[in-house]
Design a protein around this motif. Structure first.
Motif, PDB file in Angstrom:
ATOM      1  N   GLY A   1       0.796  -1.213   0.000  1.00  0.00           N
ATOM      2  CA  GLY A   1       0.000   0.000   0.000  1.00  0.00           C
ATOM      3  C   GLY A   1       0.831   1.267   0.000  1.00  0.00           C
ATOM      4  O   GLY A   1       2.013   1.260   0.328  1.00  0.00           O
ATOM      5  N   ALA A   2       0.185   2.339  -0.387  1.00  0.00           N
ATOM      6  CA  ALA A   2       0.747   3.676  -0.307  1.00  0.00           C
ATOM      7  C   ALA A   2      -0.427   4.628  -0.127  1.00  0.00           C
ATOM      8  O   ALA A   2      -1.531   4.353  -0.589  1.00  0.00           O
ATOM      9  N   ALA A   3      -0.189   5.720   0.539  1.00  0.00           N
ATOM     10  CA  ALA A   3      -1.226   6.736   0.701  1.00  0.00           C
ATOM     11  C   ALA A   3      -1.181   7.689  -0.492  1.00  0.00           C
ATOM     12  O   ALA A   3      -0.138   7.815  -1.144  1.00  0.00           O
TER      13      ALA A   3
ATOM     14  N   ARG B   1       3.214   7.432  -7.608  1.00  0.00           N
ATOM     15  CA  ARG B   1       2.568   8.297  -6.615  1.00  0.00           C
ATOM     16  C   ARG B   1       1.237   8.742  -7.197  1.00  0.00           C
ATOM     17  O   ARG B   1       1.170   9.168  -8.352  1.00  0.00           O
ATOM     18  N   LEU B   2       0.176   8.655  -6.415  1.00  0.00           N
ATOM     19  CA  LEU B   2      -1.128   9.173  -6.831  1.00  0.00           C
ATOM     20  C   LEU B   2      -1.167  10.650  -6.473  1.00  0.00           C
ATOM     21  O   LEU B   2      -1.076  11.023  -5.307  1.00  0.00           O
ATOM     22  N   ASP B   3      -1.267  11.510  -7.504  1.00  0.00           N
ATOM     23  CA  ASP B   3      -1.262  12.957  -7.306  1.00  0.00           C
ATOM     24  C   ASP B   3      -2.663  13.539  -7.146  1.00  0.00           C
ATOM     25  O   ASP B   3      -2.822  14.608  -6.578  1.00  0.00           O
ATOM     26  N   GLY B   4      -3.660  12.849  -7.662  1.00  0.00           N
ATOM     27  CA  GLY B   4      -5.024  13.339  -7.548  1.00  0.00           C
ATOM     28  C   GLY B   4      -5.983  12.408  -8.249  1.00  0.00           C
ATOM     29  O   GLY B   4      -5.580  11.536  -9.015  1.00  0.00           O
ATOM     30  N   VAL B   5      -7.261  12.595  -7.970  1.00  0.00           N
ATOM     31  CA  VAL B   5      -8.286  11.773  -8.610  1.00  0.00           C
ATOM     32  C   VAL B   5      -9.499  12.658  -8.900  1.00  0.00           C
ATOM     33  O   VAL B   5      -9.835  13.539  -8.107  1.00  0.00           O
TER      34      VAL B   5
ATOM     35  N   ARG C   1     -10.000   1.661  -4.313  1.00  0.00           N
ATOM     36  CA  ARG C   1      -8.530   1.587  -4.327  1.00  0.00           C
ATOM     37  C   ARG C   1      -8.068   1.643  -5.771  1.00  0.00           C
ATOM     38  O   ARG C   1      -8.658   1.030  -6.648  1.00  0.00           O
ATOM     39  N   ILE C   2      -6.998   2.392  -6.007  1.00  0.00           N
ATOM     40  CA  ILE C   2      -6.333   2.410  -7.305  1.00  0.00           C
ATOM     41  C   ILE C   2      -5.159   1.444  -7.169  1.00  0.00           C
ATOM     42  O   ILE C   2      -4.315   1.610  -6.283  1.00  0.00           O
ATOM     43  N   ALA C   3      -5.121   0.420  -8.015  1.00  0.00           N
ATOM     44  CA  ALA C   3      -4.031  -0.568  -7.986  1.00  0.00           C
ATOM     45  C   ALA C   3      -3.165  -0.349  -9.226  1.00  0.00           C
ATOM     46  O   ALA C   3      -3.645  -0.490 -10.353  1.00  0.00           O
ATOM     47  N   VAL C   4      -1.911   0.008  -9.015  1.00  0.00           N
ATOM     48  CA  VAL C   4      -0.986   0.254 -10.121  1.00  0.00           C
ATOM     49  C   VAL C   4       0.013  -0.891 -10.161  1.00  0.00           C
ATOM     50  O   VAL C   4       0.557  -1.295  -9.124  1.00  0.00           O
ATOM     51  N   SER C   5       0.240  -1.422 -11.358  1.00  0.00           N
ATOM     52  CA  SER C   5       1.173  -2.533 -11.516  1.00  0.00           C
ATOM     53  C   SER C   5       2.004  -2.329 -12.778  1.00  0.00           C
ATOM     54  O   SER C   5       1.713  -1.466 -13.592  1.00  0.00           O
ATOM     55  N   GLY C   6       3.023  -3.157 -12.922  1.00  0.00           N
ATOM     56  CA  GLY C   6       3.924  -3.039 -14.054  1.00  0.00           C
ATOM     57  C   GLY C   6       3.430  -3.735 -15.304  1.00  0.00           C
ATOM     58  O   GLY C   6       4.042  -3.614 -16.362  1.00  0.00           O
ATOM     59  N   ARG C   7       2.325  -4.463 -15.203  1.00  0.00           N
ATOM     60  CA  ARG C   7       1.761  -5.147 -16.374  1.00  0.00           C
ATOM     61  C   ARG C   7       0.282  -5.382 -16.144  1.00  0.00           C
ATOM     62  O   ARG C   7      -0.198  -5.336 -15.006  1.00  0.00           O
ATOM     63  N   SER C   8      -0.449  -5.640 -17.222  1.00  0.00           N
ATOM     64  CA  SER C   8      -1.904  -5.752 -17.112  1.00  0.00           C
ATOM     65  C   SER C   8      -2.348  -6.977 -16.318  1.00  0.00           C
ATOM     66  O   SER C   8      -3.426  -6.977 -15.757  1.00  0.00           O
ATOM     67  N   ASP C   9      -1.542  -8.016 -16.276  1.00  0.00           N
ATOM     68  CA  ASP C   9      -1.834  -9.189 -15.455  1.00  0.00           C
ATOM     69  C   ASP C   9      -0.788  -9.241 -14.341  1.00  0.00           C
ATOM     70  O   ASP C   9       0.299  -9.772 -14.528  1.00  0.00           O
ATOM     71  N   PRO C  10      -1.107  -8.662 -13.185  1.00  0.00           N
ATOM     72  CA  PRO C  10      -0.095  -8.538 -12.137  1.00  0.00           C
ATOM     73  C   PRO C  10       0.101  -9.781 -11.266  1.00  0.00           C
ATOM     74  O   PRO C  10       0.802  -9.712 -10.265  1.00  0.00           O
TER      75      PRO C  10
ATOM     76  N   ASP D   1       3.398 -10.747  -9.372  1.00  0.00           N
ATOM     77  CA  ASP D   1       4.199  -9.541  -9.506  1.00  0.00           C
ATOM     78  C   ASP D   1       3.676  -8.515  -8.497  1.00  0.00           C
ATOM     79  O   ASP D   1       2.657  -8.717  -7.853  1.00  0.00           O
ATOM     80  N   SER D   2       4.353  -7.391  -8.401  1.00  0.00           N
ATOM     81  CA  SER D   2       3.976  -6.388  -7.411  1.00  0.00           C
ATOM     82  C   SER D   2       2.875  -5.468  -7.926  1.00  0.00           C
ATOM     83  O   SER D   2       2.714  -5.268  -9.126  1.00  0.00           O
ATOM     84  N   SER D   3       2.130  -4.937  -6.984  1.00  0.00           N
ATOM     85  CA  SER D   3       1.068  -3.977  -7.257  1.00  0.00           C
ATOM     86  C   SER D   3       1.028  -3.015  -6.078  1.00  0.00           C
ATOM     87  O   SER D   3       1.185  -3.432  -4.931  1.00  0.00           O
ATOM     88  N   ILE D   4       0.852  -1.738  -6.369  1.00  0.00           N
ATOM     89  CA  ILE D   4       0.720  -0.743  -5.310  1.00  0.00           C
ATOM     90  C   ILE D   4      -0.746  -0.347  -5.245  1.00  0.00           C
ATOM     91  O   ILE D   4      -1.315   0.124  -6.234  1.00  0.00           O
ATOM     92  N   GLU D   5      -1.379  -0.539  -4.076  1.00  0.00           N
ATOM     93  CA  GLU D   5      -2.782  -0.197  -3.894  1.00  0.00           C
ATOM     94  C   GLU D   5      -2.884   1.077  -3.064  1.00  0.00           C
ATOM     95  O   GLU D   5      -2.325   1.167  -1.975  1.00  0.00           O
ATOM     96  N   ILE D   6      -3.615   2.043  -3.621  1.00  0.00           N
ATOM     97  CA  ILE D   6      -3.742   3.352  -2.998  1.00  0.00           C
ATOM     98  C   ILE D   6      -5.222   3.600  -2.707  1.00  0.00           C
ATOM     99  O   ILE D   6      -6.045   3.623  -3.631  1.00  0.00           O
ATOM    100  N   PRO D   7      -5.594   3.763  -1.437  1.00  0.00           N
ATOM    101  CA  PRO D   7      -7.007   3.981  -1.114  1.00  0.00           C
ATOM    102  C   PRO D   7      -7.451   5.397  -1.506  1.00  0.00           C
ATOM    103  O   PRO D   7      -6.697   6.362  -1.346  1.00  0.00           O
TER     104      PRO D   7
END
Length: 191
Positions: free
Chosen positions: A43-45, A58-62, A151-160, A163-169
């Motif tokens: 996770g990350a804020a 980094r999530l800058d805005g939504v 949650r926004i989940a960002v990963s390095g490929r479409s099928d993570p 692999d790692s994924s960063i989930e941002i609430p």
């Protein structure tokens, strides 16, 4: 009957019970197929840099909108567009990122429809952060029912998987809905 002969007859029974207990333990503690191939999520804020295996983000805005547009394209929907503004960079080797919007048990992949306007279509270089948007088209019902716990989940490929994924609430219920969001091409930036 002697004690030695009783021990020789009960030893196989004891070994069989021990093997059966071991089999039950192994079956109960073996992960299922989903767990064996799941994503390594951390996770990350919002506003905080999260680091995956091949990228940092980094999530800058939504923003939430009825329509999204670029120089040559306009996307309208009967649902809503969620636009996640992110900054990302590759770690050791050139790469990219993509994302998913998680609403309850529902997963919405970043849309490929804004041609050239998504950071998912932009190759990332190590040490050169780039800012851009991940765009998600979602049904209004899902947004209204689960937006507060999104949650926004960002990963390095479409099928993570594996692999790692960063989930941002994000609390999408607190974001004002706009009529239209103008998208820009991803651009080099800094952290």
């Amino acid at each position: 009957m002697s004690g030695g002969s009783l021990g020789r007859r009960t030893a196989p029974l004891g070994i069989a019970l021990l093997l059966a207990a071991g089999a039950v333990f192994a079956t109960a503690t073996t992960p299922d197929d989903v767990a064996l191939t799941s994503t390594f999520a951390s996770g990350a804020a919002p506003g905080e840099i999260g680091e995956g295996r091949t990228f940092a983000v980094r999530l800058d805005g939504v923003r939430v909108a009825d329509a999204v547009a670029g120089p040559l394209w306009t996307g309208e929907t009967s649902g809503a567009w969620v636009v996640a503004e992110v900054t990302a960079e590759a770690r050791a080797n050139p790469g990219g990122v993509t994302g998913a919007l998680l609403l309850g048990d529902l997963r919405f992949q970043a849309s490929p429809r804004p041609p050239g306007l998504s950071i998912a279509s932009s190759p990332l270089q190590p040490g050169l952060p780039e800012s851009g948007a991940l765009v998600f088209e979602v049904p209004l019902e899902a947004l209204e029912a689960h937006g507060a716990g999104a949650r926004i989940a960002v990963s390095g490929r479409s099928d993570p998987r594996l692999d790692s994924s960063i989930e941002i609430p994000v609390d999408l219920s607190a974001v004002d809905r706009e009529r239209r969001v103008e998208l820009a091409e991803p651009e080099r930036s800094g952290w």
